[in-house]
Scaffold this motif. Sequence first.
Motif, PDB file in Angstrom:
ATOM      1  N   ILE A 115      79.275  65.412  31.096  1.00 38.36           N
ATOM      2  CA  ILE A 115      80.078  65.689  32.282  1.00 38.36           C
ATOM      3  C   ILE A 115      81.516  65.442  31.844  1.00 38.36           C
ATOM      4  O   ILE A 115      81.843  64.364  31.348  1.00 38.36           O
ATOM      5  CB  ILE A 115      79.711  64.763  33.456  1.00 38.36           C
ATOM      6  CG1 ILE A 115      78.243  64.911  33.821  1.00 38.36           C
ATOM      7  CG2 ILE A 115      80.593  65.069  34.663  1.00 38.36           C
ATOM      8  CD1 ILE A 115      77.760  63.909  34.858  1.00 38.36           C
ATOM      9  N   TYR A 122      80.075  70.450  33.839  1.00 37.27           N
ATOM     10  CA  TYR A 122      78.748  69.960  33.472  1.00 37.27           C
ATOM     11  C   TYR A 122      78.213  70.787  32.314  1.00 37.27           C
ATOM     12  O   TYR A 122      78.374  72.006  32.295  1.00 37.27           O
ATOM     13  CB  TYR A 122      77.782  70.097  34.649  1.00 37.27           C
ATOM     14  CG  TYR A 122      77.929  69.043  35.720  1.00 37.27           C
ATOM     15  CD1 TYR A 122      76.860  68.222  36.038  1.00 37.27           C
ATOM     16  CD2 TYR A 122      79.111  68.876  36.421  1.00 37.27           C
ATOM     17  CE1 TYR A 122      76.971  67.248  37.035  1.00 37.27           C
ATOM     18  CE2 TYR A 122      79.227  67.915  37.403  1.00 37.27           C
ATOM     19  CZ  TYR A 122      78.151  67.102  37.705  1.00 37.27           C
ATOM     20  OH  TYR A 122      78.267  66.148  38.679  1.00 37.27           O
ATOM     21  N   LEU A 168      72.733  62.611  34.658  1.00 38.55           N
ATOM     22  CA  LEU A 168      72.322  64.003  34.847  1.00 38.55           C
ATOM     23  C   LEU A 168      70.839  64.089  35.176  1.00 38.55           C
ATOM     24  O   LEU A 168      70.433  64.881  36.023  1.00 38.55           O
ATOM     25  CB  LEU A 168      72.648  64.830  33.603  1.00 38.55           C
ATOM     26  CG  LEU A 168      74.131  65.092  33.380  1.00 38.55           C
ATOM     27  CD1 LEU A 168      74.369  65.661  31.984  1.00 38.55           C
ATOM     28  CD2 LEU A 168      74.670  66.042  34.434  1.00 38.55           C
ATOM     29  N   LYS A 173      84.456  68.898  38.006  1.00 34.58           N
ATOM     30  CA  LYS A 173      84.001  68.449  36.693  1.00 34.58           C
ATOM     31  C   LYS A 173      83.259  69.586  35.998  1.00 34.58           C
ATOM     32  O   LYS A 173      82.748  70.489  36.636  1.00 34.58           O
ATOM     33  CB  LYS A 173      83.088  67.235  36.834  1.00 34.58           C
ATOM     34  CG  LYS A 173      83.805  66.018  37.399  1.00 34.58           C
ATOM     35  CD  LYS A 173      82.843  64.862  37.546  1.00 34.58           C
ATOM     36  CE  LYS A 173      83.523  63.637  38.071  1.00 34.58           C
ATOM     37  NZ  LYS A 173      84.152  63.769  39.357  1.00 34.58           N
ATOM     38  N   THR A 182      75.496  59.092  30.544  1.00 32.69           N
ATOM     39  CA  THR A 182      75.739  60.425  31.098  1.00 32.69           C
ATOM     40  C   THR A 182      74.433  61.197  31.210  1.00 32.69           C
ATOM     41  O   THR A 182      74.157  61.834  32.220  1.00 32.69           O
ATOM     42  CB  THR A 182      76.744  61.212  30.238  1.00 32.69           C
ATOM     43  OG1 THR A 182      77.945  60.447  30.119  1.00 32.69           O
ATOM     44  CG2 THR A 182      77.052  62.553  30.841  1.00 32.69           C
TER      45      THR A 182
END
Length: 106
Positions: free
Chosen positions: A86, A17, A55, A15, A51
């Motif tokens: 993300i 970030y 995080l 993924k 999200t």
Amino acid sequence: MAKTLYKITFLNAGKIYELYARKVGAGTLWGFTEVSELVFDMHDGLVIDPTEERLRDEFGDTRVLHLPMQCIVRIEEVEKKGQSAIRDATTGEKVVTPFPLPAKPR
């Protein structure tokens, strides 16, 4: 005078970030970049962005993030904080973790 703000984009577990931080520098560990003073939106009560919450849960207690140089996609110096994200590394679409559903009664 406003502190410098950086947007750090890096690969982690398939993924992409996107985080914001106040300090970025060459690490004391060879081949790593140090990212510290991570910046998150602070909201009391209602969760605005799941999200951002995810995080913050993952990196909220992190003093210094040591990122391998080969996983860093980009580091930008920005004027103001945008939305942390993300994303899926192949499609670029945001990865949204759905809220857990209640278990079925047996």
